[in-house]
Scaffold this motif. Structure first.
Motif, PDB file in Angstrom:
ATOM      1  N   TYR A 137       0.841  -1.192   0.000  1.00  0.00           N
ATOM      2  CA  TYR A 137       0.000   0.000   0.000  1.00  0.00           C
ATOM      3  C   TYR A 137       0.880   1.249   0.000  1.00  0.00           C
ATOM      4  N   TYR A 138       1.929   1.241   0.832  1.00  0.00           N
ATOM      5  CA  TYR A 138       2.863   2.372   0.889  1.00  0.00           C
ATOM      6  C   TYR A 138       3.522   2.606  -0.469  1.00  0.00           C
ATOM      7  N   ASP A 139       3.973   1.526  -1.114  1.00  0.00           N
ATOM      8  CA  ASP A 139       4.600   1.647  -2.434  1.00  0.00           C
ATOM      9  C   ASP A 139       3.644   2.314  -3.421  1.00  0.00           C
ATOM     10  N   ASN A 140       2.404   1.865  -3.426  1.00  0.00           N
ATOM     11  CA  ASN A 140       1.415   2.437  -4.353  1.00  0.00           C
ATOM     12  C   ASN A 140       1.128   3.896  -4.029  1.00  0.00           C
ATOM     13  N   GLU A 141       1.125   4.244  -2.757  1.00  0.00           N
ATOM     14  CA  GLU A 141       0.951   5.651  -2.377  1.00  0.00           C
ATOM     15  C   GLU A 141       2.107   6.502  -2.888  1.00  0.00           C
ATOM     16  N   GLN A 142       3.322   5.966  -2.788  1.00  0.00           N
ATOM     17  CA  GLN A 142       4.497   6.685  -3.283  1.00  0.00           C
ATOM     18  C   GLN A 142       4.406   6.881  -4.789  1.00  0.00           C
ATOM     19  N   VAL A 143       4.014   5.844  -5.509  1.00  0.00           N
ATOM     20  CA  VAL A 143       3.848   5.953  -6.963  1.00  0.00           C
ATOM     21  C   VAL A 143       2.833   7.042  -7.280  1.00  0.00           C
ATOM     22  N   GLU A 144       1.731   7.066  -6.563  1.00  0.00           N
ATOM     23  CA  GLU A 144       0.703   8.086  -6.816  1.00  0.00           C
ATOM     24  C   GLU A 144       1.232   9.494  -6.524  1.00  0.00           C
ATOM     25  N   MET A 145       2.076   9.638  -5.519  1.00  0.00           N
ATOM     26  CA  MET A 145       2.662  10.936  -5.208  1.00  0.00           C
ATOM     27  C   MET A 145       3.520  11.422  -6.387  1.00  0.00           C
ATOM     28  N   TYR A 146       4.360  10.523  -6.921  1.00  0.00           N
ATOM     29  CA  TYR A 146       5.181  10.893  -8.081  1.00  0.00           C
ATOM     30  C   TYR A 146       4.299  11.127  -9.310  1.00  0.00           C
ATOM     31  N   TRP A 147       3.261  10.317  -9.455  1.00  0.00           N
ATOM     32  CA  TRP A 147       2.347  10.452 -10.582  1.00  0.00           C
ATOM     33  C   TRP A 147       1.671  11.826 -10.573  1.00  0.00           C
ATOM     34  N   ASP A 148       1.308  12.295  -9.403  1.00  0.00           N
ATOM     35  CA  ASP A 148       0.675  13.611  -9.297  1.00  0.00           C
ATOM     36  C   ASP A 148       1.583  14.716  -9.820  1.00  0.00           C
TER      37      ASP A 148
END
Length: 90
Positions: A18-29
């Motif tokens: 879940y943390y990894d996916n949150e990090q990806v979304e942060m970079y994606w933003d």
């Protein structure tokens, strides 16, 4: 073969937390607003490339202490600001 390598890669993506996916979304933003000019299919490919880059560099740090993945993210931002094609941004 390339097909075997792709299968291994996509299997590795399944272990993202879940943390990894949150990090990806942060970079994606950060990236997404700069690549809209590339169209929906290419934007989806770039998001997958971001996921692969994050997974490949997960846990790696730069000398500065930042996560290593920040480098490919910043390069993608620079290239998209120059309106490069999707393959170049990836």
């Amino acid at each position: 073969t390339i097909e075997e390598g792709m299968e291994i890669l996509y299997n590795d993506l399944r272990d993202m937390s879940y943390y990894d996916n949150e990090q990806v979304e942060m970079y994606w933003d950060k990236i997404m607003p700069t690549i809209c000019y590339l169209g929906t299919k290419n934007v989806a490919k770039i998001k997958n490339a971001l996921r692969v880059a994050y997974r490949a560099h997960r846990g790696q740090m730069r000398k500065s202490g930042e996560p290593f993945v920040i480098h490919p993210v910043e390069v993608a931002l620079l290239l998209s600001e120059l309106k490069m094609d999707a393959e170049t941004v990836m």
